[in-house]
Design a protein around this motif. Structure first.
Motif, PDB file in Angstrom:
ATOM      1  N   TYR A   7      73.900 -28.161  15.031  1.00 35.47           N
ATOM      2  CA  TYR A   7      75.273 -28.635  14.860  1.00 35.47           C
ATOM      3  C   TYR A   7      75.501 -29.145  13.441  1.00 35.47           C
ATOM      4  CZ  TYR A   7      79.482 -31.444  15.692  1.00 35.47           C
ATOM      5  OH  TYR A   7      80.733 -31.988  15.625  1.00 35.47           O
ATOM      6  N   ARG A   8      74.556 -29.929  12.955  1.00 34.19           N
ATOM      7  CA  ARG A   8      74.683 -30.462  11.594  1.00 34.19           C
ATOM      8  C   ARG A   8      74.780 -29.324  10.575  1.00 34.19           C
ATOM      9  NH1 ARG A   8      72.971 -35.502   9.761  1.00 34.19           N
ATOM     10  NH2 ARG A   8      71.759 -35.777  11.673  1.00 34.19           N
ATOM     11  N   GLU A   9      73.906 -28.344  10.720  1.00 30.47           N
ATOM     12  CA  GLU A   9      73.898 -27.250   9.756  1.00 30.47           C
ATOM     13  C   GLU A   9      75.132 -26.359   9.895  1.00 30.47           C
ATOM     14  OE1 GLU A   9      73.256 -24.818   6.714  1.00 30.47           O
ATOM     15  OE2 GLU A   9      72.351 -26.784   7.072  1.00 30.47           O
ATOM     16  N   SER A  10      75.685 -26.259  11.110  1.00 29.18           N
ATOM     17  CA  SER A  10      76.920 -25.487  11.282  1.00 29.18           C
ATOM     18  C   SER A  10      78.030 -26.069  10.424  1.00 29.18           C
ATOM     19  CB  SER A  10      77.340 -25.482  12.756  1.00 29.18           C
ATOM     20  OG  SER A  10      76.445 -24.730  13.537  1.00 29.18           O
ATOM     21  N   TRP A  11      78.148 -27.395  10.437  1.00 27.64           N
ATOM     22  CA  TRP A  11      79.199 -28.027   9.636  1.00 27.64           C
ATOM     23  C   TRP A  11      78.879 -28.004   8.149  1.00 27.64           C
ATOM     24  CZ3 TRP A  11      83.966 -28.516  10.719  1.00 27.64           C
ATOM     25  CH2 TRP A  11      84.390 -28.667  12.041  1.00 27.64           C
ATOM     26  N   GLU A  12      77.615 -28.185   7.797  1.00 27.20           N
ATOM     27  CA  GLU A  12      77.254 -28.105   6.376  1.00 27.20           C
ATOM     28  C   GLU A  12      77.570 -26.711   5.829  1.00 27.20           C
ATOM     29  OE1 GLU A  12      76.524 -30.354   4.327  1.00 27.20           O
ATOM     30  OE2 GLU A  12      75.632 -32.027   5.420  1.00 27.20           O
ATOM     31  N   SER A  13      77.191 -25.688   6.570  1.00 31.43           N
ATOM     32  CA  SER A  13      77.420 -24.330   6.078  1.00 31.43           C
ATOM     33  C   SER A  13      78.913 -24.006   6.063  1.00 31.43           C
ATOM     34  CB  SER A  13      76.655 -23.321   6.935  1.00 31.43           C
ATOM     35  OG  SER A  13      77.119 -23.315   8.271  1.00 31.43           O
ATOM     36  N   TYR A  14      79.641 -24.518   7.058  1.00 32.40           N
ATOM     37  CA  TYR A  14      81.088 -24.281   7.069  1.00 32.40           C
ATOM     38  C   TYR A  14      81.727 -24.850   5.814  1.00 32.40           C
ATOM     39  CZ  TYR A  14      86.024 -24.655   8.178  1.00 32.40           C
ATOM     40  OH  TYR A  14      87.396 -24.581   8.101  1.00 32.40           O
ATOM     41  N   ASP A  20      87.718 -24.911  -2.216  1.00 24.68           N
ATOM     42  CA  ASP A  20      88.344 -26.209  -2.467  1.00 24.68           C
ATOM     43  C   ASP A  20      89.864 -26.175  -2.321  1.00 24.68           C
ATOM     44  OD1 ASP A  20      86.088 -27.701  -2.882  1.00 24.68           O
ATOM     45  OD2 ASP A  20      86.175 -27.626  -5.073  1.00 24.68           O
ATOM     46  N   ALA A  21      90.472 -25.020  -2.302  1.00 28.04           N
ATOM     47  CA  ALA A  21      91.930 -24.935  -2.283  1.00 28.04           C
ATOM     48  C   ALA A  21      92.509 -25.683  -1.091  1.00 28.04           C
ATOM     49  CB  ALA A  21      92.367 -23.477  -2.222  1.00 28.04           C
ATOM     50  N   PRO A  22      93.575 -26.461  -1.294  1.00 23.81           N
ATOM     51  CA  PRO A  22      94.205 -27.163  -0.169  1.00 23.81           C
ATOM     52  C   PRO A  22      94.577 -26.182   0.946  1.00 23.81           C
ATOM     53  CG  PRO A  22      95.127 -27.927  -2.250  1.00 23.81           C
ATOM     54  CD  PRO A  22      94.253 -26.740  -2.577  1.00 23.81           C
ATOM     55  N   GLY A  23      94.264 -26.572   2.182  1.00 24.94           N
ATOM     56  CA  GLY A  23      94.593 -25.728   3.319  1.00 24.94           C
ATOM     57  C   GLY A  23      93.609 -24.613   3.585  1.00 24.94           C
ATOM     58  N   ALA A  24      92.518 -24.533   2.835  1.00 23.67           N
ATOM     59  CA  ALA A  24      91.544 -23.459   3.064  1.00 23.67           C
ATOM     60  C   ALA A  24      90.858 -23.610   4.418  1.00 23.67           C
ATOM     61  CB  ALA A  24      90.511 -23.430   1.945  1.00 23.67           C
ATOM     62  N   ALA A  25      90.674 -24.844   4.858  1.00 24.54           N
ATOM     63  CA  ALA A  25      90.149 -25.098   6.198  1.00 24.54           C
ATOM     64  C   ALA A  25      91.302 -25.056   7.194  1.00 24.54           C
ATOM     65  CB  ALA A  25      89.455 -26.458   6.256  1.00 24.54           C
ATOM     66  N   LEU A  55      87.576 -41.188  10.333  1.00 27.86           N
ATOM     67  CA  LEU A  55      86.285 -40.789  10.902  1.00 27.86           C
ATOM     68  C   LEU A  55      86.296 -39.275  11.135  1.00 27.86           C
ATOM     69  CD1 LEU A  55      83.682 -42.187  11.896  1.00 27.86           C
ATOM     70  CD2 LEU A  55      84.732 -42.373  14.146  1.00 27.86           C
ATOM     71  N   GLY A  56      85.485 -38.563  10.364  1.00 27.32           N
ATOM     72  CA  GLY A  56      85.534 -37.110  10.365  1.00 27.32           C
ATOM     73  C   GLY A  56      86.588 -36.631   9.391  1.00 27.32           C
ATOM     74  N   CYS A  57      86.466 -37.058   8.150  1.00 24.15           N
ATOM     75  CA  CYS A  57      87.557 -36.922   7.168  1.00 24.15           C
ATOM     76  C   CYS A  57      87.691 -35.530   6.583  1.00 24.15           C
ATOM     77  CB  CYS A  57      87.367 -37.932   6.038  1.00 24.15           C
ATOM     78  SG  CYS A  57      85.890 -37.637   5.018  1.00 24.15           S
ATOM     79  N   GLY A  58      86.665 -34.680   6.699  1.00 25.26           N
ATOM     80  CA  GLY A  58      86.757 -33.360   6.078  1.00 25.26           C
ATOM     81  C   GLY A  58      87.034 -33.465   4.590  1.00 25.26           C
ATOM     82  N   THR A  59      88.071 -32.791   4.123  1.00 24.78           N
ATOM     83  CA  THR A  59      88.395 -32.774   2.692  1.00 24.78           C
ATOM     84  C   THR A  59      89.085 -34.050   2.216  1.00 24.78           C
ATOM     85  OG1 THR A  59      90.516 -31.723   3.123  1.00 24.78           O
ATOM     86  CG2 THR A  59      88.652 -30.270   2.684  1.00 24.78           C
ATOM     87  N   GLY A  60      89.348 -34.978   3.132  1.00 28.33           N
ATOM     88  CA  GLY A  60      89.963 -36.243   2.739  1.00 28.33           C
ATOM     89  C   GLY A  60      91.460 -36.181   2.524  1.00 28.33           C
ATOM     90  N   VAL A 216      98.788 -29.562  13.871  1.00 31.34           N
ATOM     91  CA  VAL A 216      99.233 -28.485  12.992  1.00 31.34           C
ATOM     92  C   VAL A 216      98.035 -27.877  12.273  1.00 31.34           C
ATOM     93  CG1 VAL A 216     100.652 -27.914  10.986  1.00 31.34           C
ATOM     94  CG2 VAL A 216     101.502 -29.524  12.715  1.00 31.34           C
ATOM     95  N   MET A 217      97.920 -26.567  12.346  1.00 29.85           N
ATOM     96  CA  MET A 217      96.864 -25.841  11.667  1.00 29.85           C
ATOM     97  C   MET A 217      97.424 -25.175  10.406  1.00 29.85           C
ATOM     98  SD  MET A 217      94.112 -26.211  13.724  1.00 29.85           S
ATOM     99  CE  MET A 217      94.680 -27.918  13.851  1.00 29.85           C
ATOM    100  N   THR A 218      96.544 -24.633   9.602  1.00 29.17           N
ATOM    101  CA  THR A 218      96.984 -23.962   8.373  1.00 29.17           C
ATOM    102  C   THR A 218      96.885 -22.451   8.489  1.00 29.17           C
ATOM    103  OG1 THR A 218      94.791 -23.977   7.342  1.00 29.17           O
ATOM    104  CG2 THR A 218      96.178 -25.931   7.010  1.00 29.17           C
TER     105      THR A 218
END
Length: 238
Positions: A7-14, A20-25, A55-60, A216-218
């Protein structure tokens, strides 16, 4: 407890593979479509003089918005690669970011010792956590808010899984941002609807307010319709 290495590596690799572009995730929508709408739901119950932890901030993206409304905003994420994204994006140095495994009780306790009671913003974290870790993530929220803080939690409802499945059924397969989630072994919309508030009630927290909304998703379906996920929100406290 700890999360699995898979699980940890799934998120690291993701996060390593996400630009870095806004909305890429797929879940990295503009704050006007997320935190800006959530904050008025939290505000009547929260002490705005306390810090807030995303908590779980992703790109912030949401953290930086919250930093404009609280004296201190700290974004934490399991993945070091996500924290690196968040720090690069925070060119105005509005917030703080650090790595944290929310399922690690001792690490969360140490964070609370440094910050004192905080408000917490938790957007779409429990639903994609490993089943054994979900109560621990809820416990992290309870630890961080202490006796004075409040939490805003928003999680997809179970029927969001059908929305994602429908979006993945186009002739070309899942759209790219959704495909990236699947390719990295991540499993969205897996938590039971009643289980989410139940995790918090089991910890002695009270649901002070609740309702339904859209996450809302991107990403968009092949027909151009944006993929928004039905979700439940709640404000929690003691």
């Amino acid at each position: 407890m700890d999360v699995s290495e898979r699980y940890r590596e799934s998120w690291e690799s993701y996060w390593r593979d996400t630009p870095d572009a806004p909305g890429a995730a797929i879940f990295d929508c503009a704050p006007e479509l997320a935190a800006a709408g959530h904050l008025p739901l939290l505000a009547p119950y929260a002490d705005a003089t306390l810090p807030i932890v995303d908590l779980g901030c992703g790109t912030g993206t949401q953290t930086r918005y919250l930093a404009r409304h609280f004296p201190r905003a700290l974004g934490v994420d399991l993945a070091a690669a996500a924290v690196a994204h968040a720090r690069r994006a925070d060119t105005g140095r509005l917030a703080e970011f650090e790595q944290l495994n929310a399922a690690d009780h001792d690490a969360v306790r140490r964070l609370h010792e440094r910050t004192g009671d905080t408000n917490v913003y938790l957007r779409a974290v429990i639903h994609q956590s490993e089943p054994d870790a979900r109560p621990a993530v809820a416990a992290a929220v309870a630890t961080l808010i202490g006796s004075r803080g409040r939490a805003f939690v928003v999680e997809p409802l179970a029927r969001a899984k059908q929305v994602l499945a429908h979006a993945a059924q186009g002739a070309a397969g899942p759209p790219p941002k959704l495909a990236s989630i699947f390719d990295h072994g991540l499993t969205p919309a897996e938590a039971d609807d009643a289980a989410v508030p139940g995790f918090f009630r089991d910890l002695g927290l009270t649901v002070l307010a609740s309702g339904e909304t859209d996450l809302v998703m991107t990403e968009h379906r092949a027909d151009g319709v944006r993929i928004d996920l039905p979700a439940q929100w709640m404000v929690l406290g003691r």
